[in-house]
Write an enzyme that holds these catalytic residues in place. Sequence first.
Site, PDB file in Angstrom:
ATOM      1  N   HIS A  74      -5.819  -6.239  -2.952  1.00 33.29           N
ATOM      2  CA  HIS A  74      -7.059  -6.056  -2.383  1.00 33.29           C
ATOM      3  C   HIS A  74      -7.509  -7.988  -1.515  1.00 33.29           C
ATOM      4  CE1 HIS A  74      -8.615  -2.036  -1.356  1.00 33.29           C
ATOM      5  NE2 HIS A  74      -7.284  -1.860  -1.217  1.00 33.29           N
ATOM      6  N   ASN A 128      -3.513   9.485   4.309  1.00 37.42           N
ATOM      7  CA  ASN A 128      -2.215   8.405   4.679  1.00 37.42           C
ATOM      8  C   ASN A 128      -2.122   8.872   6.196  1.00 37.42           C
ATOM      9  OD1 ASN A 128      -1.230   8.253   2.123  1.00 37.42           O
ATOM     10  ND2 ASN A 128      -0.297  10.064   2.048  1.00 37.42           N
ATOM     11  N   HIS A 145       0.967   4.243  -2.401  1.00 35.80           N
ATOM     12  CA  HIS A 145       0.454   5.596  -2.241  1.00 35.80           C
ATOM     13  C   HIS A 145       1.645   6.865  -2.290  1.00 35.80           C
ATOM     14  CE1 HIS A 145      -3.088   5.464   1.157  1.00 35.80           C
ATOM     15  NE2 HIS A 145      -3.216   4.362   0.262  1.00 35.80           N
ATOM     16  N   ARG A 195       0.718  -1.395  -0.184  1.00 35.65           N
ATOM     17  CA  ARG A 195      -0.480   0.153  -0.282  1.00 35.65           C
ATOM     18  C   ARG A 195       0.972   1.569   0.125  1.00 35.65           C
ATOM     19  NH1 ARG A 195      -3.925   2.099   4.509  1.00 35.65           N
ATOM     20  NH2 ARG A 195      -5.212   3.518   3.771  1.00 35.65           N
TER      21      ARG A 195
END
Length: 318
Positions: A184, A84, A54, A50
């Site tokens: 995911h 975040n 990001h 992740r």
Amino acid sequence: KTNNNNARSSRRQLSVDYYAKSCPQLEQLVGSVTSQQFKEAPVSGPATIRLFFHDCFVEGCDGSILIATKPGSKELAEKDALGNKDLRVEGFESIRKAKALVESKCPGVVSCADILAIAARDYVHLAGGPYYQVKKGRWDGKISMASRVPFNLPRANSTIDQIIKIFNAKGLTIEDMVVLSGAHTIGFAHCEHFVSRLYDYRGTKQPDPAIDPRLLRALRMACPHFGGNTDIVAPFDVTTPFLFDHAYYANLEGKLGLLASDQVLFLDPRTKSLVQELGKDKQKFFQAFAVAMEKMGSIGVKRGRKHGEKRKDCSMHL
């Protein structure tokens, strides 16, 4: 579109053997840290994958997500943006440890951005996913601003049109978006990101009809409508939450998606057939995922001293 040409030219400049001479043992060094972290704190896997996503979506894959806000500074760094705030510390720790080890053997050579790209791949593989070659040669970016985060990252309650638009702006297609959403297949989300689906979907005072009733009951037990524990999480993939496989897609067909932004992939005619294909064919998903990660990993890459630096400490500018 300038950004696509830019992405293409930077993709040419990245190469698998970028550090072949300057730091030949790079992959082993990072790998020794990621495999250890994976054993001790499995959440490091999804946390780091992740983190890479990001990072790449804000300012490009340049390690800007790793920079800490300067004490007393008015301008917050990227990592302190609202979007975040629940990035897990285990992701940052993985990169900090890997960087420290790499610096001890190849000082001043390898960028934080490249270490993040390698670590994300390691964790995909450690969790049972594909192993793919990581192209390297990114420099660390000099800009990290919280104000640049909101428009660039999709949210759990974004519409599919908003999500497609964000991906398109990075030179990624609808197909890339569906394939990257397959990350995911591991990881967890906090209640706040899906609680409205359980009680008051789009202001209807009813749950989202696209949730399997048994999953709805289980999620409601974990996440009360109001006043629940903010630390509670639920797995994205209810069937194999710790295994990197293609179950995420089959789950969407069974109304077992966790976020609205997951479940919508099976509801929208533009994405439904690809979800069905990937749900049937694990190899197809693995191959597509490796390609999409390479494509994402080349967004907005910085090269050379004019645009970048090679940070010794990933959380601080030189």
